[in-house]
Design an enzyme around this catalytic site. Structure first.
Site, PDB file in Angstrom:
ATOM      1  N   GLY A 165      -5.956  -8.335  -8.222  1.00 34.23           N
ATOM      2  CA  GLY A 165      -5.376  -6.969  -8.536  1.00 34.23           C
ATOM      3  C   GLY A 165      -4.080  -7.132  -9.443  1.00 34.23           C
ATOM      4  O   GLY A 165      -3.761  -8.229  -9.548  1.00 34.23           O
ATOM      5  N   LYS A 216       0.537 -14.229  -5.354  1.00 37.22           N
ATOM      6  CA  LYS A 216       1.299 -13.303  -6.136  1.00 37.22           C
ATOM      7  C   LYS A 216       2.285 -13.861  -7.271  1.00 37.22           C
ATOM      8  O   LYS A 216       3.257 -14.437  -6.836  1.00 37.22           O
ATOM      9  CB  LYS A 216       2.036 -12.167  -5.169  1.00 37.22           C
ATOM     10  CG  LYS A 216       2.674 -11.026  -5.836  1.00 37.22           C
ATOM     11  CD  LYS A 216       3.042  -9.944  -4.671  1.00 37.22           C
ATOM     12  CE  LYS A 216       4.465 -10.145  -4.083  1.00 37.22           C
ATOM     13  NZ  LYS A 216       4.612  -9.098  -3.294  1.00 37.22           N
ATOM     14  N   GLY A 223      -0.712  -4.811 -11.142  1.00 36.82           N
ATOM     15  CA  GLY A 223      -0.085  -3.723 -11.321  1.00 36.82           C
ATOM     16  C   GLY A 223       1.059  -3.879 -12.257  1.00 36.82           C
ATOM     17  O   GLY A 223       1.192  -4.600 -12.881  1.00 36.82           O
ATOM     18  N   GLY A 224       2.132  -3.047 -12.162  1.00 36.06           N
ATOM     19  CA  GLY A 224       3.026  -2.961 -13.222  1.00 36.06           C
ATOM     20  C   GLY A 224       4.171  -4.115 -13.094  1.00 36.06           C
ATOM     21  O   GLY A 224       4.715  -4.714 -13.999  1.00 36.06           O
ATOM     22  N   GLN A 225       4.211  -4.732 -12.029  1.00 38.44           N
ATOM     23  CA  GLN A 225       5.292  -5.709 -11.398  1.00 38.44           C
ATOM     24  C   GLN A 225       4.677  -7.057 -11.399  1.00 38.44           C
ATOM     25  O   GLN A 225       5.355  -8.097 -11.664  1.00 38.44           O
ATOM     26  CB  GLN A 225       5.833  -5.446 -10.008  1.00 38.44           C
ATOM     27  CG  GLN A 225       6.270  -3.983  -9.845  1.00 38.44           C
ATOM     28  CD  GLN A 225       7.401  -3.937 -10.728  1.00 38.44           C
ATOM     29  OE1 GLN A 225       8.300  -4.625 -10.985  1.00 38.44           O
ATOM     30  NE2 GLN A 225       7.563  -2.590 -11.541  1.00 38.44           N
ATOM     31  N   GLY A 226       3.328  -7.225 -11.250  1.00 39.75           N
ATOM     32  CA  GLY A 226       2.869  -8.371 -11.143  1.00 39.75           C
ATOM     33  C   GLY A 226       1.187  -8.531 -10.919  1.00 39.75           C
ATOM     34  O   GLY A 226       0.667  -7.666 -10.950  1.00 39.75           O
ATOM     35  N   ASP A 277       7.742   0.750   1.811  1.00 36.98           N
ATOM     36  CA  ASP A 277       6.695   0.895   0.379  1.00 36.98           C
ATOM     37  C   ASP A 277       5.283   0.975   1.406  1.00 36.98           C
ATOM     38  O   ASP A 277       4.333   0.340   0.617  1.00 36.98           O
ATOM     39  CB  ASP A 277       6.864  -0.114  -0.498  1.00 36.98           C
ATOM     40  CG  ASP A 277       6.206   0.304  -1.564  1.00 36.98           C
ATOM     41  OD1 ASP A 277       5.622   1.610  -1.883  1.00 36.98           O
ATOM     42  OD2 ASP A 277       5.739  -0.578  -2.517  1.00 36.98           O
TER      43      ASP A 277
END
Length: 362
Positions: free
Chosen positions: A60, A81, A62-65, A178
């Site tokens: 997966g 991660k 995302g914008g962060q990692g 979150d």
């Protein structure tokens, strides 16, 4: 030139080693020494496990990692991660997640296997959770795997149970901060594994809120927290309410329409409830398989969780009691009026009669 290259490489390795030592010391200090229980991986181990972070190992992004699938030398499958951003806030989130996950032992929380401190961006290593996340199943549905009403109920109950544990049964109360369907992972038996504790916070028992920089995900963010910067346990309840609305409607947290501006699922759901249009917005499978009475009970619970006034929202303990009652009544159990206080939290697990007698066929 050759000498310069050799010296530069030596300097780079020396600096990275110094960074790793400092980070380990900082983790050790912040965590009261328990970081020693966390396995430290070398960068070479993780490079080998992921074929040098090959694109086909990406689970997966995302914008962060990015999260990669890896296999350790002994054959264990892991998830790694890797943050894209190198800044102080990400560094703090990394430390925070290691500290919190080393303190949590609950079967519905993703397990931290270890970390790597040798790279420019520290890496977190988790148990591999094989069936992706809840968001994928709700919003990319296919007939090969029908996402049944029974399964939705169980997932809702398990998420509420683990949040109840974090809020009121863990050694130190923890606010997740979150909660969203992409952070609700599902294992091979479609059991919940709650993930991503980077922005989570532990609080003193006598505290009622945290005053922090606003963080969270648009669509799930508690409006009261957004206005006041004060995060309470009821802020997690609001986010869970959005997940309940997703489970009921199959709609995404932010709805894009042609005739109007993007609208939050929470506002759309509350409007439908107010105008008695609930059964017009439900997911087709929910309509087909759910009993009208239990759908209405969960819809009303969702409405309470999404109340703009946090004081009017139920606690996660009350939510778990109500969801457990619905599940028990489906199984013809007499446990509907069981009090959540009778729940026995053992080694961080919510072990109740619900879990023993209501486990639905795998």
């Amino acid at each position: 030139m050759v000498l310069l290259i050799i010296v530069a490489r030596w300097l780079y390795k020396f600096i990275q080693k110094r960074k790793a030592i400092k980070l380990k010391q900082k983790l050790f200090t912040r965590n009261g020494g328990s970081v020693e229980k966390t396995k430290l991986f070398t960068s070479k181990e993780l490079e080998k496990a992921t074929d040098n972070y090959h694109a086909n190992r990406v689970l997966g992004e995302g914008g962060q990692g990015v999260v990669y699938k890896g296999m350790l030398s002994e054959g264990k499958i892991i998830a790694i991660k890797k943050s894209k951003i190198v800044d102080e806030s990400k560094f703090e989130e990394f430390i925070n997640e290691v500290i919190l996950l080393s303190q949590i032992s609950h079967r519905n929380v993703v397990q931290l296997v270890g970390c790597c401190l040798e790279t420019e961006v520290p890496l977190l290593v988790y148990e591999f959770v094989s069936n992706g996340n809840l968001f994928q199943y709700l919003h990319d549905q296919n007939e090969e795997f029908p996402f049944t009403w029974e399964l939705r109920l169980r997932i809702a109950f398990e998420v509420s149970s683990v949040l109840t544990y974090l809020h009121s049964a863990a050694s130190i109360p923890i606010y997740h901060r979150d909660i969203k369907s992409t952070n609700i992972l599902l294992d091979e038996n479609f059991r919940v594994k709650l993930s991503d504790f980077g922005t989570s916070r532990s609080i003193a028992v006598d505290q009622t809120h945290l005053t922090t920089q606003v963080k969270g995900t648009f669509g799930y963010l508690d409006p009261e927290y957004f206005w006041s910067s004060q995060f309470t346990e009821k802020s997690d309840v609001y986010s869970f309410g959005v997940v309940l609305a997703e489970l009921l409607t199959g709609q995404k947290p932010i709805r894009s329409t042609d005739v109007e501006e993007d609208i939050s699922l929470a506002a759309y759901f509350l409007c439908a409830m107010k105008e008695n249009r609930l059964f017009e917005i439900l997911d087709a499978r929910v309509m087909k398989e759910g009993e009208k009475e239990e759908i209405m009970t969960i819809a009303n619970l969702t409405r309470k969780c999404l109340d703009l006034n946090g004081k009017n929202r139920p606690t996660m303990r009350e939510v778990t009691t109500e969801l457990g009652g619905i599940r028990s009544s489906r199984c013809g159990s007499s446990m509907h009026h069981m009090n959540i206080e009778e729940t026995n939290f053992v080694h961080g697990e919510l072990t109740t009669y619900f879990e023993n007698s209501l486990t639905f066929a795998r």
